[in-house]
Scaffold this motif. Sequence first.
Motif, mmCIF file in Angstrom:
data_model
loop_
_atom_site.group_PDB
_atom_site.id
_atom_site.type_symbol
_atom_site.label_atom_id
_atom_site.label_comp_id
_atom_site.label_asym_id
_atom_site.label_seq_id
_atom_site.Cartn_x
_atom_site.Cartn_y
_atom_site.Cartn_z
ATOM 1 N N ALA A 114 -45.383 -58.997 21.135
ATOM 2 C CA ALA A 114 -44.118 -59.565 20.677
ATOM 3 C C ALA A 114 -43.426 -58.639 19.673
ATOM 4 C CB ALA A 114 -44.349 -60.937 20.051
ATOM 5 N N LEU A 115 -44.207 -58.027 18.780
ATOM 6 C CA LEU A 115 -43.626 -57.152 17.761
ATOM 7 C C LEU A 115 -42.933 -55.937 18.361
ATOM 8 C CD1 LEU A 115 -46.442 -57.204 15.056
ATOM 9 C CD2 LEU A 115 -44.133 -58.111 14.799
ATOM 10 N N THR A 116 -43.402 -55.489 19.530
ATOM 11 C CA THR A 116 -42.832 -54.291 20.143
ATOM 12 C C THR A 116 -41.927 -54.599 21.329
ATOM 13 O OG1 THR A 116 -44.801 -54.042 21.539
ATOM 14 C CG2 THR A 116 -44.776 -52.861 19.434
ATOM 15 N N ALA A 117 -41.711 -55.863 21.629
ATOM 16 C CA ALA A 117 -40.869 -56.217 22.780
ATOM 17 C C ALA A 117 -39.485 -55.608 22.635
ATOM 18 C CB ALA A 117 -40.758 -57.732 22.897
ATOM 19 N N GLY A 118 -39.042 -54.927 23.669
ATOM 20 C CA GLY A 118 -37.730 -54.301 23.661
ATOM 21 C C GLY A 118 -37.648 -52.984 22.925
ATOM 22 N N ARG A 119 -38.746 -52.532 22.360
ATOM 23 C CA ARG A 119 -38.733 -51.281 21.596
ATOM 24 C C ARG A 119 -39.264 -50.140 22.467
ATOM 25 N NH1 ARG A 119 -38.554 -52.286 15.762
ATOM 26 N NH2 ARG A 119 -38.771 -54.512 15.326
ATOM 27 N N PRO A 120 -38.586 -48.998 22.441
ATOM 28 C CA PRO A 120 -38.936 -47.893 23.336
ATOM 29 C C PRO A 120 -40.071 -47.027 22.794
ATOM 30 C CG PRO A 120 -36.983 -47.319 22.091
ATOM 31 C CD PRO A 120 -37.346 -48.723 21.687
ATOM 32 N N VAL A 121 -41.285 -47.552 22.826
ATOM 33 C CA VAL A 121 -42.432 -46.810 22.295
ATOM 34 C C VAL A 121 -43.693 -47.230 23.033
ATOM 35 C CG1 VAL A 121 -42.886 -48.523 20.478
ATOM 36 C CG2 VAL A 121 -43.632 -46.141 20.161
ATOM 37 N N ILE A 122 -44.575 -46.273 23.272
ATOM 38 C CA ILE A 122 -45.921 -46.536 23.772
ATOM 39 C C ILE A 122 -46.831 -46.714 22.563
ATOM 40 C CG2 ILE A 122 -47.886 -45.575 25.039
ATOM 41 C CD1 ILE A 122 -45.816 -43.916 26.658
ATOM 42 N N VAL A 123 -47.627 -47.777 22.541
ATOM 43 C CA VAL A 123 -48.546 -48.027 21.430
ATOM 44 C C VAL A 123 -49.978 -47.879 21.933
ATOM 45 C CG1 VAL A 123 -49.257 -49.603 19.595
ATOM 46 C CG2 VAL A 123 -46.877 -49.630 20.414
ATOM 47 N N VAL A 124 -50.713 -46.971 21.324
ATOM 48 C CA VAL A 124 -52.098 -46.685 21.704
ATOM 49 C C VAL A 124 -53.014 -47.251 20.634
ATOM 50 C CG1 VAL A 124 -53.787 -44.876 22.188
ATOM 51 C CG2 VAL A 124 -51.404 -44.607 22.936
ATOM 52 N N MET A 125 -53.917 -48.150 21.025
ATOM 53 C CA MET A 125 -54.791 -48.846 20.079
ATOM 54 C C MET A 125 -56.248 -48.615 20.481
ATOM 55 S SD MET A 125 -52.406 -52.268 19.968
ATOM 56 C CE MET A 125 -51.941 -52.002 21.699
ATOM 57 N N PRO A 126 -56.899 -47.610 19.896
ATOM 58 C CA PRO A 126 -58.260 -47.252 20.300
ATOM 59 C C PRO A 126 -59.327 -47.918 19.448
ATOM 60 C CG PRO A 126 -57.389 -45.561 18.859
ATOM 61 C CD PRO A 126 -56.309 -46.622 18.977
ATOM 62 N N ASP A 127 -60.540 -47.967 19.994
ATOM 63 C CA ASP A 127 -61.705 -48.288 19.184
ATOM 64 C C ASP A 127 -61.872 -47.230 18.097
ATOM 65 O OD1 ASP A 127 -62.985 -50.667 19.984
ATOM 66 O OD2 ASP A 127 -63.843 -49.694 21.756
ATOM 67 N N GLY A 128 -62.342 -47.693 16.923
ATOM 68 C CA GLY A 128 -62.657 -46.769 15.842
ATOM 69 C C GLY A 128 -63.990 -47.082 15.192
ATOM 70 N N GLY A 129 -64.737 -48.014 15.810
ATOM 71 C CA GLY A 129 -66.021 -48.413 15.247
ATOM 72 C C GLY A 129 -65.862 -49.435 14.147
ATOM 73 N N PRO A 130 -66.880 -50.276 13.924
ATOM 74 C CA PRO A 130 -66.792 -51.273 12.861
ATOM 75 C C PRO A 130 -66.739 -50.671 11.461
ATOM 76 C CG PRO A 130 -69.010 -51.192 13.777
ATOM 77 C CD PRO A 130 -68.143 -50.359 14.682
ATOM 78 N N ALA A 131 -67.302 -49.480 11.303
ATOM 79 C CA ALA A 131 -67.236 -48.778 10.016
ATOM 80 C C ALA A 131 -67.294 -47.280 10.274
ATOM 81 C CB ALA A 131 -68.367 -49.218 9.096
ATOM 82 N N GLY A 132 -66.475 -46.821 11.216
ATOM 83 C CA GLY A 132 -66.472 -45.412 11.569
ATOM 84 C C GLY A 132 -65.665 -44.550 10.626
ATOM 85 N N TRP A 133 -64.707 -45.177 9.928
ATOM 86 C CA TRP A 133 -63.884 -44.493 8.933
ATOM 87 C C TRP A 133 -63.122 -43.298 9.509
ATOM 88 C CZ3 TRP A 133 -62.534 -46.268 4.199
ATOM 89 C CH2 TRP A 133 -63.218 -47.419 3.772
ATOM 90 N N TYR A 134 -62.920 -43.317 10.836
ATOM 91 C CA TYR A 134 -62.125 -42.279 11.493
ATOM 92 C C TYR A 134 -62.629 -40.889 11.123
ATOM 93 C CZ TYR A 134 -59.646 -46.377 12.838
ATOM 94 O OH TYR A 134 -59.364 -47.614 13.380
#
Length: 330
Positions: A114-134
């Motif tokens: 809903a937050l991105t409806a109508g907005r021209p962007v691809i949103v990538v949401m990856p796993d990062g682990g429960p405490a991976g800290w990127y």
Amino acid sequence: MSQSYMSRRRVLKAAGGVSAAAVLGGSGLLASATAARAAGDGFGLRVVERDEKDPRMKYYRFATEAIGWNPAVNVLLPDGYADGRRYPVLYLLHGGGLGQDFRSFDYESVNIRALTAGRPVIVVMPDGGPAGWYCDPVHSNSGPRNWETFHIEQLLPWIDGNFRTYAEFDGRAVAGFSMGGFGALKYAAKHPGHFASVSSHSGPASLRRDAGLVTHWANVSSAAAELAGGSVYGVPRWNEARVSADNPVEHVPAYRGKRVFLAAGTSPDPVDWADWVTETQVLAGQREFHDRLDAAGIPHERHEEPGGHVFRTKLFGRDLDGILDRLRKP
């Protein structure tokens, strides 16, 4: 839209039996993918599971030598993706906690669709682990947990290779909440040619302040929930070079020329000790970061609002407007 209470109780309960007293919680490949072509293997990733039936939300799970289990990603396409144009990409990083993963922003409390409806962007949401800290940790007893390698060296080019993106600096943004907010700041500085916009929603910006409380929490939480007693930064002595390499406040010049967005709460719940410690540390670190950005003459947008360690959907909507203003248009 009301703010989402993706709270400390839910988001940063990664430590299982850990005491609450520790809490803190360039241009490249041009994509040739089309809406009709299924995503394929490559860049060290082998697709082992997928669901591409939804017209907007695509799901993939990978086998990769970078991670000792098969991490996943949700890729949210814009409404007009079938028109054949290229789009900018937002990498959106989740917070820490045993219940947090690539689906965190798709829950009803946030509702990224809903937050991105109508907005021209691809949103990538990856796993990062429960405490991976990127991070690629200093030591793991649970097999490879090289989250930075997975995201930057594998997933990013895989996205550009399988979707119609702008595979360039002005085509990418990175944002995150809590642990993911730290990850966003870290990635934007360590990989300065990748992201034109960076946003940290209640994410730590300073690893060394207050005797390194955030670094200690990264080590404690990762040992308990991610690395089977290993650590992100090393114990009992830190790998000081690794800490400095990841510490946003030590790399202020790297944010020059980028859009920077910061958000933190000013009144965490005094009864919820964990919430109070977490957001108090986040707020102090973001203020330190703000002061250093100001001293360097680097423009940025900063918000402090009442409340504690929560993801504020209204501020994210404002942030998303700024992200799209900064990135290349379809």
